[in-house]
Motif scaffolding. Structure first.
Motif, PDB file in Angstrom:
ATOM      1  N   GLU A 183       0.877  -1.174   0.000  1.00  0.00           N
ATOM      2  CA  GLU A 183       0.000   0.000   0.000  1.00  0.00           C
ATOM      3  C   GLU A 183       0.911   1.219   0.000  1.00  0.00           C
ATOM      4  N   ILE A 184       0.974   1.918  -1.112  1.00  0.00           N
ATOM      5  CA  ILE A 184       1.922   3.023  -1.266  1.00  0.00           C
ATOM      6  C   ILE A 184       1.161   4.324  -1.507  1.00  0.00           C
ATOM      7  N   ASP A 185       1.464   5.327  -0.691  1.00  0.00           N
ATOM      8  CA  ASP A 185       0.858   6.645  -0.836  1.00  0.00           C
ATOM      9  C   ASP A 185       1.960   7.659  -1.132  1.00  0.00           C
ATOM     10  N   ALA A 186       1.776   8.436  -2.195  1.00  0.00           N
ATOM     11  CA  ALA A 186       2.691   9.532  -2.494  1.00  0.00           C
ATOM     12  C   ALA A 186       2.193  10.757  -1.737  1.00  0.00           C
ATOM     13  N   LEU A 187       2.925  11.144  -0.721  1.00  0.00           N
ATOM     14  CA  LEU A 187       2.483  12.247   0.128  1.00  0.00           C
ATOM     15  C   LEU A 187       2.766  13.610  -0.494  1.00  0.00           C
ATOM     16  N   PRO A 189       5.516  14.987  -4.102  1.00  0.00           N
ATOM     17  CA  PRO A 189       6.508  14.462  -5.036  1.00  0.00           C
ATOM     18  C   PRO A 189       7.808  14.101  -4.319  1.00  0.00           C
ATOM     19  N   GLY A 190       8.200  12.835  -4.436  1.00  0.00           N
ATOM     20  CA  GLY A 190       9.448  12.386  -3.829  1.00  0.00           C
ATOM     21  C   GLY A 190       9.343  11.896  -2.406  1.00  0.00           C
ATOM     22  N   VAL A 191       8.113  11.761  -1.871  1.00  0.00           N
ATOM     23  CA  VAL A 191       7.935  11.259  -0.495  1.00  0.00           C
ATOM     24  C   VAL A 191       6.791  10.235  -0.515  1.00  0.00           C
ATOM     25  N   TRP A 192       7.063   9.053   0.022  1.00  0.00           N
ATOM     26  CA  TRP A 192       6.073   7.972  -0.004  1.00  0.00           C
ATOM     27  C   TRP A 192       5.989   7.271   1.358  1.00  0.00           C
ATOM     28  N   THR A 193       4.817   6.755   1.661  1.00  0.00           N
ATOM     29  CA  THR A 193       4.662   5.860   2.814  1.00  0.00           C
ATOM     30  C   THR A 193       4.273   4.489   2.281  1.00  0.00           C
ATOM     31  N   ILE A 194       4.788   3.451   2.932  1.00  0.00           N
ATOM     32  CA  ILE A 194       4.551   2.077   2.493  1.00  0.00           C
ATOM     33  C   ILE A 194       4.038   1.258   3.663  1.00  0.00           C
ATOM     34  N   THR A 195       2.923   0.578   3.475  1.00  0.00           N
ATOM     35  CA  THR A 195       2.389  -0.376   4.453  1.00  0.00           C
ATOM     36  C   THR A 195       1.921  -1.599   3.671  1.00  0.00           C
ATOM     37  N   ASN A 196       1.612  -2.664   4.390  1.00  0.00           N
ATOM     38  CA  ASN A 196       0.965  -3.818   3.762  1.00  0.00           C
ATOM     39  C   ASN A 196       0.325  -4.668   4.850  1.00  0.00           C
ATOM     40  N   GLU A 197      -0.469  -5.647   4.446  1.00  0.00           N
ATOM     41  CA  GLU A 197      -1.226  -6.432   5.401  1.00  0.00           C
ATOM     42  C   GLU A 197      -0.377  -7.462   6.134  1.00  0.00           C
ATOM     43  N   TRP A 211      11.138  -0.855  -6.710  1.00  0.00           N
ATOM     44  CA  TRP A 211      10.549   0.457  -6.423  1.00  0.00           C
ATOM     45  C   TRP A 211       9.896   1.064  -7.666  1.00  0.00           C
ATOM     46  N   LYS A 212      10.592   1.038  -8.781  1.00  0.00           N
ATOM     47  CA  LYS A 212      10.072   1.680  -9.989  1.00  0.00           C
ATOM     48  C   LYS A 212       8.758   1.044 -10.427  1.00  0.00           C
ATOM     49  N   ILE A 213       8.637  -0.268 -10.214  1.00  0.00           N
ATOM     50  CA  ILE A 213       7.399  -0.962 -10.559  1.00  0.00           C
ATOM     51  C   ILE A 213       6.227  -0.367  -9.787  1.00  0.00           C
ATOM     52  N   HIS A 214       6.502   0.086  -8.564  1.00  0.00           N
ATOM     53  CA  HIS A 214       5.468   0.651  -7.698  1.00  0.00           C
ATOM     54  C   HIS A 214       5.389   2.173  -7.812  1.00  0.00           C
ATOM     55  N   GLY A 215       6.061   2.749  -8.793  1.00  0.00           N
ATOM     56  CA  GLY A 215       5.973   4.189  -9.005  1.00  0.00           C
ATOM     57  C   GLY A 215       6.931   5.015  -8.177  1.00  0.00           C
ATOM     58  N   ILE A 216       7.931   4.371  -7.576  1.00  0.00           N
ATOM     59  CA  ILE A 216       8.904   5.087  -6.744  1.00  0.00           C
ATOM     60  C   ILE A 216      10.203   5.238  -7.529  1.00  0.00           C
ATOM     61  N   THR A 217      10.556   6.462  -7.841  1.00  0.00           N
ATOM     62  CA  THR A 217      11.808   6.735  -8.549  1.00  0.00           C
ATOM     63  C   THR A 217      12.605   7.768  -7.764  1.00  0.00           C
TER      64      THR A 217
END
Length: 279
Positions: A183-187, A189-197, A211-217
């Motif tokens: 579960e990835i939220d772009a807070l 540009p250039g800042v993300w939070t990651i969680t999962n179940e 990371w790039k697959i999940h939109g994180i560059t």
């Protein structure tokens, strides 16, 4: 960083808080009592705020496993009527984990945790499979009991492999499989939070290949903060102003009991280290 602050508030309030539900301390006592009902002579001790150390009847003083109740407590909050089922599953799982025959290659995972997970009282004579991460964080091979993770002595794991390197390789592979969907939220540009179940979100920090697959560059060195056991903050360190905003925000969380760390780690040439900050 107002957007980050707002998101953290939402995350903190996402756990239901209905009247009448047990506190974490009360839930831990329920788990302890369930273990004793199944094995009256088992030795069960409280550790920290959300851990039980369980040694089966007749075991040696340094035998046993540590069980973290945080994940199960969250399941209980989401479904209080399932208390008996959740507690019973945890009790059976931890008692089974004390049986070396119950430890399988498929159950191994890698946890990223503060070093005090293996230095707390009672662990002095126990060897766990660990390796440094950076600063005061380490990686630990643990057992995924589905309902919770158990810290298991190395001598219950190493007999399954030709060497420790093979154990780490299998645990790393299992962890990627068990993490499931991020579960990835772009807070911003250039800042993300990651969680999962699966409560293995912190391990995402070691997977820059995905990371790039999940939109994180990243345009600069990645920066990470292990805010909670299942809440990873990633930031692109290529923008100095952005990094200063992230650092200032993280500093405001210091002292919050739900936050396990406010340390900023930076990845340079494939190696994570503590980000040195000017006073």
């Amino acid at each position: 960083m107002g957007r980050i602050a707002a998101w953290v508030v939402v995350f903190a309030l996402a756990t239901p808080a209905w009247a009448g539900v047990m506190s974490k301390a009360e839930f831990r006592l329920e788990v302890r009592d369930a273990i004793i009902r199944l094995a009256p002579k088992a030795k069960v001790e409280m550790e920290g705020d959300d851990t039980l150390r369980v040694a089966p009847p007749g075991s040696k003083p340094d035998d046993g496993a540590s069980m973290f109740i945080g994940n199960a407590y969250e399941r209980y909050l989401n479904k209080p009527e399932a208390l008996e089922t959740i507690v019973g599953q945890m009790a059976r799982t931890v008692l089974a984990t004390n049986d070396p025959a119950a430890v399988t290659k498929e159950d191994l995972v890698v946890l990223i945790r503060p070093i005090d997970y293996v230095t707390q009282p009672g662990f002095e004579k126990i060897k766990f499979l660990t390796r440094p991460f950076a600063g005061d964080f380490i990686e630990i091979i643990a057992i995924d009991g589905e309902e919770t993770f158990q810290m298991t002595p190395a001598d219950k794991i190493t007999p399954l492999f030709p060497d420790e390197a093979a154990a780490w390789a299998r645990a790393d592979a299992n962890t990627r499989t068990k993490m499931g969907r991020m579960e990835i939220d772009a807070l911003e540009p250039g800042v993300w939070t990651i969680t999962n179940e699966s409560s293995l979100a912190l391990n995402f920090v070691n997977q820059p290949d995905t990371w790039k697959i999940h939109g994180i560059t990243m345009t600069g060195d990645p920066v990470a903060v292990f805010s909670q056991r299942n809440l990873l903050l990633l930031a692109d360190g290529g923008d100095k102003d952005r990094l200063e905003r992230v650092a200032a925000f993280v500093d405001q969380l210091a002292g919050d009991p739900e936050i396990i760390s406010t340390t900023l780690f930076i990845r340079h040439d494939g190696v994570w280290s503590v980000l040195e900050r000017k006073p």
